[in-house]
Design a protein around this motif. Structure first.
Motif, PDB file in Angstrom:
ATOM      1  N   ARG A 244      15.499 -16.844 -38.623  1.00  0.00           N
ATOM      2  CA  ARG A 244      15.915 -18.115 -39.230  1.00  0.00           C
ATOM      3  C   ARG A 244      14.757 -19.099 -39.342  1.00  0.00           C
ATOM      4  NH1 ARG A 244      16.011 -22.145 -41.061  1.00  0.00           N
ATOM      5  NH2 ARG A 244      17.593 -23.776 -41.223  1.00  0.00           N
ATOM      6  N   GLU A 245      13.873 -19.152 -38.347  1.00  0.00           N
ATOM      7  CA  GLU A 245      12.793 -20.137 -38.371  1.00  0.00           C
ATOM      8  C   GLU A 245      11.763 -19.865 -39.462  1.00  0.00           C
ATOM      9  OE1 GLU A 245      11.980 -17.225 -34.916  1.00  0.00           O
ATOM     10  OE2 GLU A 245      13.676 -18.354 -35.741  1.00  0.00           O
ATOM     11  N   ASP A 246      11.773 -18.644 -40.027  1.00  0.00           N
ATOM     12  CA  ASP A 246      10.822 -18.312 -41.097  1.00  0.00           C
ATOM     13  C   ASP A 246      11.369 -18.608 -42.486  1.00  0.00           C
ATOM     14  OD1 ASP A 246       8.925 -17.519 -39.306  1.00  0.00           O
ATOM     15  OD2 ASP A 246       9.294 -15.368 -39.503  1.00  0.00           O
ATOM     16  N   ILE A 247      12.641 -18.986 -42.577  1.00  0.00           N
ATOM     17  CA  ILE A 247      13.227 -19.335 -43.876  1.00  0.00           C
ATOM     18  C   ILE A 247      12.882 -20.785 -44.200  1.00  0.00           C
ATOM     19  CG2 ILE A 247      15.374 -19.610 -45.165  1.00  0.00           C
ATOM     20  CD1 ILE A 247      16.502 -17.254 -43.607  1.00  0.00           C
ATOM     21  N   LEU A 248      12.192 -20.991 -45.331  1.00  0.00           N
ATOM     22  CA  LEU A 248      11.589 -22.283 -45.635  1.00  0.00           C
ATOM     23  C   LEU A 248      12.395 -23.147 -46.584  1.00  0.00           C
ATOM     24  CD1 LEU A 248       7.908 -21.074 -46.107  1.00  0.00           C
ATOM     25  CD2 LEU A 248       8.990 -21.948 -44.024  1.00  0.00           C
ATOM     26  N   GLY A 249      13.143 -22.547 -47.503  1.00  0.00           N
ATOM     27  CA  GLY A 249      13.847 -23.370 -48.485  1.00  0.00           C
ATOM     28  C   GLY A 249      14.763 -22.550 -49.363  1.00  0.00           C
ATOM     29  N   LYS A 250      15.480 -23.238 -50.229  1.00  0.00           N
ATOM     30  CA  LYS A 250      16.426 -22.612 -51.152  1.00  0.00           C
ATOM     31  C   LYS A 250      15.965 -22.850 -52.589  1.00  0.00           C
ATOM     32  CE  LYS A 250      21.381 -22.441 -52.252  1.00  0.00           C
ATOM     33  NZ  LYS A 250      21.253 -22.583 -53.724  1.00  0.00           N
ATOM     34  N   ALA A 251      15.912 -21.767 -53.378  1.00  0.00           N
ATOM     35  CA  ALA A 251      15.544 -21.890 -54.792  1.00  0.00           C
ATOM     36  C   ALA A 251      16.542 -22.795 -55.489  1.00  0.00           C
ATOM     37  CB  ALA A 251      15.500 -20.512 -55.442  1.00  0.00           C
ATOM     38  N   LEU A 252      16.026 -23.740 -56.281  1.00  0.00           N
ATOM     39  CA  LEU A 252      16.882 -24.779 -56.832  1.00  0.00           C
ATOM     40  C   LEU A 252      17.087 -24.661 -58.341  1.00  0.00           C
ATOM     41  CD1 LEU A 252      18.422 -27.444 -56.333  1.00  0.00           C
ATOM     42  CD2 LEU A 252      16.247 -28.649 -56.646  1.00  0.00           C
ATOM     43  N   ILE A 253      15.984 -24.674 -59.116  1.00  0.00           N
ATOM     44  CA  ILE A 253      16.100 -24.729 -60.574  1.00  0.00           C
ATOM     45  C   ILE A 253      14.844 -24.162 -61.219  1.00  0.00           C
ATOM     46  CG2 ILE A 253      15.133 -27.060 -60.711  1.00  0.00           C
ATOM     47  CD1 ILE A 253      17.060 -27.646 -63.014  1.00  0.00           C
ATOM     48  N   ILE A 254      14.999 -23.514 -62.367  1.00  0.00           N
ATOM     49  CA  ILE A 254      13.859 -23.044 -63.158  1.00  0.00           C
ATOM     50  C   ILE A 254      13.433 -24.192 -64.068  1.00  0.00           C
ATOM     51  CG2 ILE A 254      13.091 -21.406 -64.926  1.00  0.00           C
ATOM     52  CD1 ILE A 254      15.191 -19.445 -63.839  1.00  0.00           C
ATOM     53  N   TYR A 255      12.195 -24.649 -63.912  1.00  0.00           N
ATOM     54  CA  TYR A 255      11.746 -25.777 -64.734  1.00  0.00           C
ATOM     55  C   TYR A 255      10.862 -25.352 -65.900  1.00  0.00           C
ATOM     56  CZ  TYR A 255       7.246 -25.688 -62.187  1.00  0.00           C
ATOM     57  OH  TYR A 255       6.031 -25.314 -61.636  1.00  0.00           O
ATOM     58  N   PHE A 256      10.394 -24.105 -65.902  1.00  0.00           N
ATOM     59  CA  PHE A 256       9.640 -23.582 -67.038  1.00  0.00           C
ATOM     60  C   PHE A 256       9.611 -22.066 -66.930  1.00  0.00           C
ATOM     61  CE2 PHE A 256       5.759 -23.109 -69.782  1.00  0.00           C
ATOM     62  CZ  PHE A 256       6.300 -23.729 -70.905  1.00  0.00           C
ATOM     63  N   SER A 257       9.421 -21.392 -68.071  1.00  0.00           N
ATOM     64  CA  SER A 257       9.409 -19.927 -68.046  1.00  0.00           C
ATOM     65  C   SER A 257       8.620 -19.386 -69.225  1.00  0.00           C
ATOM     66  CB  SER A 257      10.852 -19.387 -68.093  1.00  0.00           C
ATOM     67  OG  SER A 257      10.859 -17.976 -68.002  1.00  0.00           O
ATOM     68  N   ILE A 258       7.677 -18.488 -68.927  1.00  0.00           N
ATOM     69  CA  ILE A 258       6.837 -17.871 -69.954  1.00  0.00           C
ATOM     70  C   ILE A 258       6.895 -16.359 -69.820  1.00  0.00           C
ATOM     71  CG2 ILE A 258       4.511 -17.602 -70.875  1.00  0.00           C
ATOM     72  CD1 ILE A 258       3.807 -20.323 -69.862  1.00  0.00           C
ATOM     73  N   ASN A 259       7.135 -15.682 -70.929  1.00  0.00           N
ATOM     74  CA  ASN A 259       7.032 -14.229 -70.969  1.00  0.00           C
ATOM     75  C   ASN A 259       5.636 -13.892 -71.495  1.00  0.00           C
ATOM     76  OD1 ASN A 259       7.350 -11.475 -71.156  1.00  0.00           O
ATOM     77  ND2 ASN A 259       8.751 -11.533 -72.898  1.00  0.00           N
ATOM     78  N   TRP A 260       4.730 -13.528 -70.586  1.00  0.00           N
ATOM     79  CA  TRP A 260       3.348 -13.230 -70.965  1.00  0.00           C
ATOM     80  C   TRP A 260       3.199 -11.845 -71.584  1.00  0.00           C
ATOM     81  CZ3 TRP A 260      -0.006 -17.045 -71.155  1.00  0.00           C
ATOM     82  CH2 TRP A 260       0.124 -18.152 -70.299  1.00  0.00           C
ATOM     83  N   LYS A 261       4.194 -10.990 -71.408  1.00  0.00           N
ATOM     84  CA  LYS A 261       4.168  -9.621 -71.933  1.00  0.00           C
ATOM     85  C   LYS A 261       2.964  -8.824 -71.427  1.00  0.00           C
ATOM     86  CE  LYS A 261       6.508 -11.215 -76.124  1.00  0.00           C
ATOM     87  NZ  LYS A 261       6.488 -11.305 -77.599  1.00  0.00           N
ATOM     88  N   ASP A 262       2.584  -9.071 -70.192  1.00  0.00           N
ATOM     89  CA  ASP A 262       1.467  -8.328 -69.605  1.00  0.00           C
ATOM     90  C   ASP A 262       1.778  -6.849 -69.459  1.00  0.00           C
ATOM     91  OD1 ASP A 262      -0.221 -10.519 -69.339  1.00  0.00           O
ATOM     92  OD2 ASP A 262       0.565 -11.052 -67.366  1.00  0.00           O
ATOM     93  N   HIS A 263       3.036  -6.526 -69.233  1.00  0.00           N
ATOM     94  CA  HIS A 263       3.421  -5.140 -68.961  1.00  0.00           C
ATOM     95  C   HIS A 263       4.209  -4.502 -70.094  1.00  0.00           C
ATOM     96  CE1 HIS A 263       2.160  -5.837 -64.794  1.00  0.00           C
ATOM     97  NE2 HIS A 263       2.781  -7.001 -64.909  1.00  0.00           N
ATOM     98  N   THR A 264       4.508  -5.266 -71.122  1.00  0.00           N
ATOM     99  CA  THR A 264       5.287  -4.721 -72.245  1.00  0.00           C
ATOM    100  C   THR A 264       4.648  -5.033 -73.593  1.00  0.00           C
ATOM    101  OG1 THR A 264       6.647  -6.735 -72.266  1.00  0.00           O
ATOM    102  CG2 THR A 264       7.475  -4.863 -70.978  1.00  0.00           C
ATOM    103  N   CYS A 265       3.354  -5.372 -73.597  1.00  0.00           N
ATOM    104  CA  CYS A 265       2.706  -5.827 -74.833  1.00  0.00           C
ATOM    105  C   CYS A 265       2.650  -4.743 -75.907  1.00  0.00           C
ATOM    106  CB  CYS A 265       1.291  -6.335 -74.541  1.00  0.00           C
ATOM    107  SG  CYS A 265       0.189  -5.089 -73.819  1.00  0.00           S
ATOM    108  N   GLN A 266       2.755  -3.473 -75.519  1.00  0.00           N
ATOM    109  CA  GLN A 266       2.627  -2.398 -76.501  1.00  0.00           C
ATOM    110  C   GLN A 266       3.908  -2.153 -77.300  1.00  0.00           C
ATOM    111  OE1 GLN A 266       2.683  -2.128 -73.270  1.00  0.00           O
ATOM    112  NE2 GLN A 266       3.506  -0.188 -72.527  1.00  0.00           N
ATOM    113  N   PHE A 267       5.021  -2.789 -76.890  1.00  0.00           N
ATOM    114  CA  PHE A 267       6.294  -2.585 -77.580  1.00  0.00           C
ATOM    115  C   PHE A 267       6.525  -3.688 -78.612  1.00  0.00           C
ATOM    116  CE2 PHE A 267       6.723  -0.362 -73.571  1.00  0.00           C
ATOM    117  CZ  PHE A 267       7.265   0.856 -73.982  1.00  0.00           C
ATOM    118  N   LYS A 268       7.041  -3.297 -79.768  1.00  0.00           N
ATOM    119  CA  LYS A 268       7.235  -4.254 -80.851  1.00  0.00           C
ATOM    120  C   LYS A 268       8.368  -5.237 -80.585  1.00  0.00           C
ATOM    121  CE  LYS A 268       5.406  -1.763 -84.866  1.00  0.00           C
ATOM    122  NZ  LYS A 268       5.704  -1.297 -86.242  1.00  0.00           N
ATOM    123  N   ASP A 269       9.421  -4.768 -79.944  1.00  0.00           N
ATOM    124  CA  ASP A 269      10.599  -5.617 -79.799  1.00  0.00           C
ATOM    125  C   ASP A 269      11.216  -5.423 -78.421  1.00  0.00           C
ATOM    126  OD1 ASP A 269      13.871  -5.730 -80.302  1.00  0.00           O
ATOM    127  OD2 ASP A 269      12.734  -7.339 -81.265  1.00  0.00           O
ATOM    128  N   GLY A 270      11.364  -6.519 -77.677  1.00  0.00           N
ATOM    129  CA  GLY A 270      11.910  -6.435 -76.328  1.00  0.00           C
ATOM    130  C   GLY A 270      13.364  -6.030 -76.296  1.00  0.00           C
TER     131      GLY A 270
END
Length: 340
Positions: A244-270
């Protein structure tokens, strides 16, 4: 002449305290900002796919660090416990030593922090079984979780059910995850999505004594955590429970999101990738693929081999300027999404 020098001297004397005061104020603001980030509201980014589809590679989220405890700024020392995690919470925590790779540390400014979901509470007896389930994508092995709370004579489960895939996996930067199967589980008063694929390597290399097949008791003051991407999550199944003492916080909200396509760049359509899988989805041909992928990002099998963890900073910067910026997509529909 003497009067002019006196005026200039007085001007310098008046300006000097102003400069010192401004600098002190600026430094004070910096300290307050970092203190706020350290103990109240932290900002994190998601570099891996262990929490797909809830958290995707490239998500940026705020973490409520006062949800469970009040801690001394710039440290993880707990001075007052406000509440405890609940079943199903997405938490950030200090990983156990057995969960770290060579060179990673639990302490210090560059220490690593994990994000997982609480699936087992103190006193629960947890049972994990691998059940074959018939899905729209064929027969797969499912990580079926059962738990027996304190005082109960029978095991309960999280009532998994397959849900239509839709576009939920069309923008995940993970080849294997993009062709997985979506399920919904119920924890407490809410439901959340998780991902299963046809592979099953979850219990490989377990380094602690726990018989999940017959039932494993979670000690007092400890929690069992797992990733929502069940077949690609480094979690309690391999290295144990989180104090319990190692738990630091609770995820709250996504404030930004980017799909960089680092691992799927070779595919034409996701979307096509998520519907047909990596062997049938159309890829860029040899004449065009270098417009989207750096050569080092593609191995001989057409899979991504990019790894930012060991990539020199200058190489990462060059790759970002020449390739990543031009192929990225902003996931506008994820911005402002509350996490549960």
């Amino acid at each position: 002449m003497a009067f002019w020098n006196k005026s200039k001297l007085e001007e310098v004397e008046e300006d000097s305290p102003s400069f010192v005061s401004s600098l002190s104020s600026f430094l004070g603001i910096i300290v307050l900002v970092f203190a706020f980030k350290s103990s109240i509201l932290d900002a994190n980014n998601i570099p891996s796919g262990s929490m797909i589809p809830t958290l995707k590679i490239g998500d940026f989220l705020f973490v409520n660090k006062m949800r469970y405890s009040l801690r001394i700024p710039f440290t993880e020392k707990e001075i007052y416990r406000i509440d405890d995690p609940r079943r199903g919470d997405i938490v950030t925590f200090i990983p156990p030593d057995d969960a770290l790779n060579y060179g990673e540390t639990r302490e210090g400014i560059f220490s690593k922090r994990f994000v997982k979901r609480v699936i087992g509470m103190p006193g629960d007896t947890i049972r994990l079984t691998r059940k074959y389930m018939e899905t729209s994508k064929g027969r797969i092995l499912y990580a079926f979780i059962e738990y027996r709370p304190i005082g109960s004579d029978s095991f309960l489960d999280y009532a998994p059910e397959e849900v239509p895939q839709g576009k939920e996996l069309a923008d995940v930067d993970d080849i294997r995850a993009s062709s997985g199967t979506l399920f919904r589980e119920t924890k407490g008063e809410f439901q959340h999505l998780l991902l299963e694929t046809s592979d099953d390597i979850r219990n490989a290399g377990a380094r602690f004594n726990c018989d999940f097949s017959n039932g494993c008791l979670i000690p007092d003051g400890h929690y069992m955590v797992m990733g929502d991407n069940r077949d690609n999550s480094h979690d309690s199944r391999g290295w144990g429970f989180v104090p319990r003492e190692d738990i630091l916080g609770k995820a709250l909200i996504i404030y930004f999101s980017i799909n960089w396509k680092d691992h799927t760049c070779q595919f034409k359509d996701g979307l096509e990738l998520s519907e047909k899988g990596p062997y049938e989805a159309e890829k860029w041909d040899a004449a065009n693929i270098l417009n989207y992928c750096q050569p080092n990002e593609i191995d001989s099998y057409g899979n991504s081999s990019s790894s930012e963890e060991f990539e020199p900073r200058m190489d990462w910067l060059k790759r970002t300027i020449l390739y990543r910026i031009w192929r990225m997509d902003v996931r506008w529909d994820r911005i402002g999404r509350l996490l549960k």
